[in-house]
Design a protein around this motif. Structure first.
Motif, short mmCIF file in Angstrom:
data_model
loop_
_atom_site.label_atom_id
_atom_site.label_comp_id
_atom_site.label_asym_id
_atom_site.label_seq_id
_atom_site.Cartn_x
_atom_site.Cartn_y
_atom_site.Cartn_z
N MET A 189 8.19 18.19 -4.23
CA MET A 189 8.02 16.77 -4.48
C MET A 189 9.15 15.96 -3.84
N ILE A 190 10.36 16.44 -3.98
CA ILE A 190 11.51 15.73 -3.39
C ILE A 190 11.37 15.65 -1.87
N LEU A 191 11.02 16.77 -1.24
CA LEU A 191 10.84 16.79 0.21
C LEU A 191 9.71 15.87 0.63
N THR A 192 8.62 15.86 -0.14
CA THR A 192 7.48 15.01 0.18
C THR A 192 7.87 13.54 0.15
N LEU A 193 8.58 13.15 -0.89
CA LEU A 193 9.01 11.74 -1.00
C LEU A 193 9.94 11.36 0.14
N PHE A 194 10.87 12.23 0.48
CA PHE A 194 11.78 11.95 1.60
C PHE A 194 11.00 11.82 2.90
N PHE A 195 9.99 12.69 3.07
CA PHE A 195 9.18 12.66 4.30
C PHE A 195 8.45 11.33 4.42
N PHE A 196 7.93 10.82 3.30
CA PHE A 196 7.25 9.52 3.32
C PHE A 196 8.24 8.39 3.56
N ILE A 197 9.35 8.41 2.83
CA ILE A 197 10.32 7.32 2.91
C ILE A 197 10.97 7.25 4.29
N LEU A 198 11.23 8.41 4.89
CA LEU A 198 11.87 8.46 6.21
C LEU A 198 10.88 8.37 7.36
N LEU A 223 0.84 -1.20 0.00
CA LEU A 223 0.00 0.00 0.00
C LEU A 223 0.87 1.26 0.00
N PHE A 224 1.99 1.19 0.71
CA PHE A 224 2.93 2.32 0.72
C PHE A 224 3.45 2.59 -0.69
N TYR A 225 3.79 1.53 -1.41
CA TYR A 225 4.28 1.69 -2.79
C TYR A 225 3.19 2.29 -3.69
N ILE A 226 1.94 1.91 -3.45
CA ILE A 226 0.83 2.48 -4.22
C ILE A 226 0.73 3.99 -3.97
N ILE A 227 0.88 4.37 -2.70
CA ILE A 227 0.82 5.80 -2.33
C ILE A 227 1.92 6.58 -3.04
N ILE A 228 3.14 6.04 -3.00
CA ILE A 228 4.27 6.71 -3.66
C ILE A 228 4.04 6.79 -5.16
N ALA A 229 3.50 5.72 -5.74
CA ALA A 229 3.23 5.71 -7.18
C ALA A 229 2.20 6.78 -7.54
N ILE A 230 1.16 6.93 -6.75
CA ILE A 230 0.14 7.94 -7.01
C ILE A 230 0.75 9.34 -6.96
N LEU A 231 1.59 9.60 -5.96
CA LEU A 231 2.24 10.91 -5.84
C LEU A 231 3.12 11.20 -7.05
N VAL A 232 3.90 10.20 -7.47
CA VAL A 232 4.84 10.40 -8.58
C VAL A 232 4.09 10.56 -9.91
N ILE A 233 3.09 9.72 -10.14
CA ILE A 233 2.33 9.80 -11.39
C ILE A 233 1.58 11.12 -11.49
N PRO A 292 -6.81 10.30 -7.26
CA PRO A 292 -7.15 10.11 -8.68
C PRO A 292 -8.63 10.34 -8.96
N ILE A 293 -9.49 9.90 -8.04
CA ILE A 293 -10.93 10.13 -8.21
C ILE A 293 -11.24 11.61 -8.06
N SER A 294 -10.56 12.26 -7.13
CA SER A 294 -10.75 13.70 -6.95
C SER A 294 -10.37 14.47 -8.20
N GLU A 295 -9.32 14.02 -8.88
CA GLU A 295 -8.91 14.66 -10.13
C GLU A 295 -10.02 14.55 -11.18
N ILE A 296 -10.63 13.38 -11.25
CA ILE A 296 -11.70 13.17 -12.23
C ILE A 296 -12.92 14.03 -11.91
N THR A 297 -13.32 14.06 -10.64
CA THR A 297 -14.46 14.90 -10.25
C THR A 297 -14.13 16.37 -10.44
N GLY A 298 -12.84 16.74 -10.25
CA GLY A 298 -12.42 18.12 -10.47
C GLY A 298 -12.56 18.52 -11.93
N ILE A 299 -12.18 17.61 -12.83
CA ILE A 299 -12.33 17.86 -14.27
C ILE A 299 -13.81 18.02 -14.62
#
Length: 410
Positions: A71-80, A6-16, A337-344
């Protein structure tokens, strides 16, 4: 599903999400040097267009730097395991879940604000200053930040505390009470925003007697729009950019004009802008947007209520003790991702409403005056006249200037 996956999914969503946003920004930037459409050739002369291009390019480069750093700080915050550290720190001061959540989000908010201040300062006092927009003093900049933090802590903290209390008292049914509370709060803010929040940052004065006030009241009377309050806000103490807005409903509705708008536009152009705003009211766009927003909020809260008791939400961020506030963060990212769709979808509706309000102003007042006002406002803010279609589709709540001009002159 285990917490690590689930953590990897979260990171993937942030990066994508970051990658998609940067691709769209890049496509948009590729059109900065496009030739101005024939309908808009009177917006800029050659020197002004070069200035607008330079402004857009500088903002684009600055946005890349800021978003990349964030983005870099956010990823470090999650990873650490930063969330686990902040949660443990918060729990060292209290065992009450509401207090822990308030301390937790207080630390996150203050830390985020401290990191963003250098970027905000640079954008205000370097970029905006360079292109003649900034009128903010350093003292006003600081007081605005302090007031904003205090307001966020007071209102945001109060709302969060009430929602967590609902959760503690009602369990999975908290979403119903939260939905009703947010609905009531939204209506309250819509009605009293201009009279309670705006005065904390700006001075509002009744519009002086004269030609402009007479013209506005004459138009409002013609269209059956009951109007008691027209205010002028001192927007010029922060920026040269102009604006106007309509707030509230019923007896609390009011029109607010920026002093910069009065300086930039003539009487007919200002009335045309207000005719557009009145069009939103007459077409019930304010009410429809509120209902749609509350509907989306209700659906989101219901889905959240189905997942909040799942310890996996907290474990994914390496937090040992499951909690409402950690679950809220994890769910917020997974749901984005759902929020992005509803936002559009909401932007598509908003653009349709803008056309309808433009048509109202055209039919009830003067389409040519609205066109000239839109062109002047675009010119004075050095806005982008040639945005990429993908950027418009995803991010724009208003049609482009070209689309609005073509609609008004059809």
């Amino acid at each position: 599903m285990n917490p690590q996956f689930l953590f990897y999914i979260i990171i993937a969503i942030l990066v994508i999400d970051f990658a998609i946003d940067k691709i769209i920004s890049y496509l948009n930037a590729k059109h900065f040097d496009d030739k101005i459409p024939n309908e808009l050739t009177d917006v800029y002369n050659e020197k002004e267009y070069l200035k607008s291009q330079a402004y857009k390019k500088e903002n684009y480069r600055f946005s890349l730097l800021k978003s990349g750093f964030t983005m870099i700080l956010t990823l470090f915050f999650f990873i650490l395991e930063g969330f686990a550290w902040v949660d443990n720190f918060s729990r060292s001061y209290s065992s009450n879940e509401i207090t822990v959540a308030l301390i937790f989000f207080g630390i996150i908010m203050i830390g985020s604000e401290i990191l963003s201040i250098p970027f905000t300062y640079y954008h205000t006092f370097v970029i905006e200053e360079k292109y003649g927009f900034n009128k903010t003093s350093k003292r006003l900049f600081i007081t605005d930040k302090l007031k904003g933090l205090l307001l966020s802590a007071t209102i945001g903290g109060g709302v969060l505390a009430i929602i967590i209390w609902f959760y503690q008292m009602t369990g999975d049914d908290f979403w119903v009470y939260t939905w009703m509370f947010i609905g009531a709060f939204t209506i309250f803010i819509t009605m009293f925003y201009s009279s309670l929040i705006v005065p904390l940052f700006n001075k509002q004065s009744p519009l002086e007697e004269g030609e402009l006030k007479d013209a506005i009241f004459a138009f409002s009377k013609k269209t059956g729009f009951t109007l008691n309050n027209i205010y002028v806000i001192d927007g010029s103490k922060r920026s040269t950019k102009a604006n106007a807005y309509f707030s509230g409903f019923g007896a609390k509705k009011r029109i607010v004009l920026y002093d910069t708008l009065i300086n930039d536009l003539n009487t007919d152009e200002i009335v045309a802008v207000l005719a557009h705003e009145i069009g939103h009211y007459k077409k019930k766009h304010v009410l429809i947007n509120m209902v749609l927003s509350l509907l989306v909020t209700g659906i989101t809260l219901y889905i959240f209520s189905l997942l909040i008791n799942n310890a996996l939400l907290s474990s994914a961020l390496s937090v040992d003790i499951p909690s409402f506030h950690i679950g809220l963060i994890t769910f917020g990212i997974l749901y984005s991702p759902i929020s992005e769709i509803t936002g559009i979808f909401m932007n598509m509706i908003s653009r349709k409403f803008e056309y309808q309000a433009d048509d109202f102003a055209k039919n009830q007042f003067n389409g040519s005056s609205l066109v000239s006002s839109l062109k002047k406002l675009s010119k004075n803010s050095l806005s982008n006249l040639t945005p990429h279609k993908a950027s418009v589709f995803i991010h724009y709540s208003h049609p482009t200037l070209l689309q609005r001009v073509r609609n008004l002159t059809a």
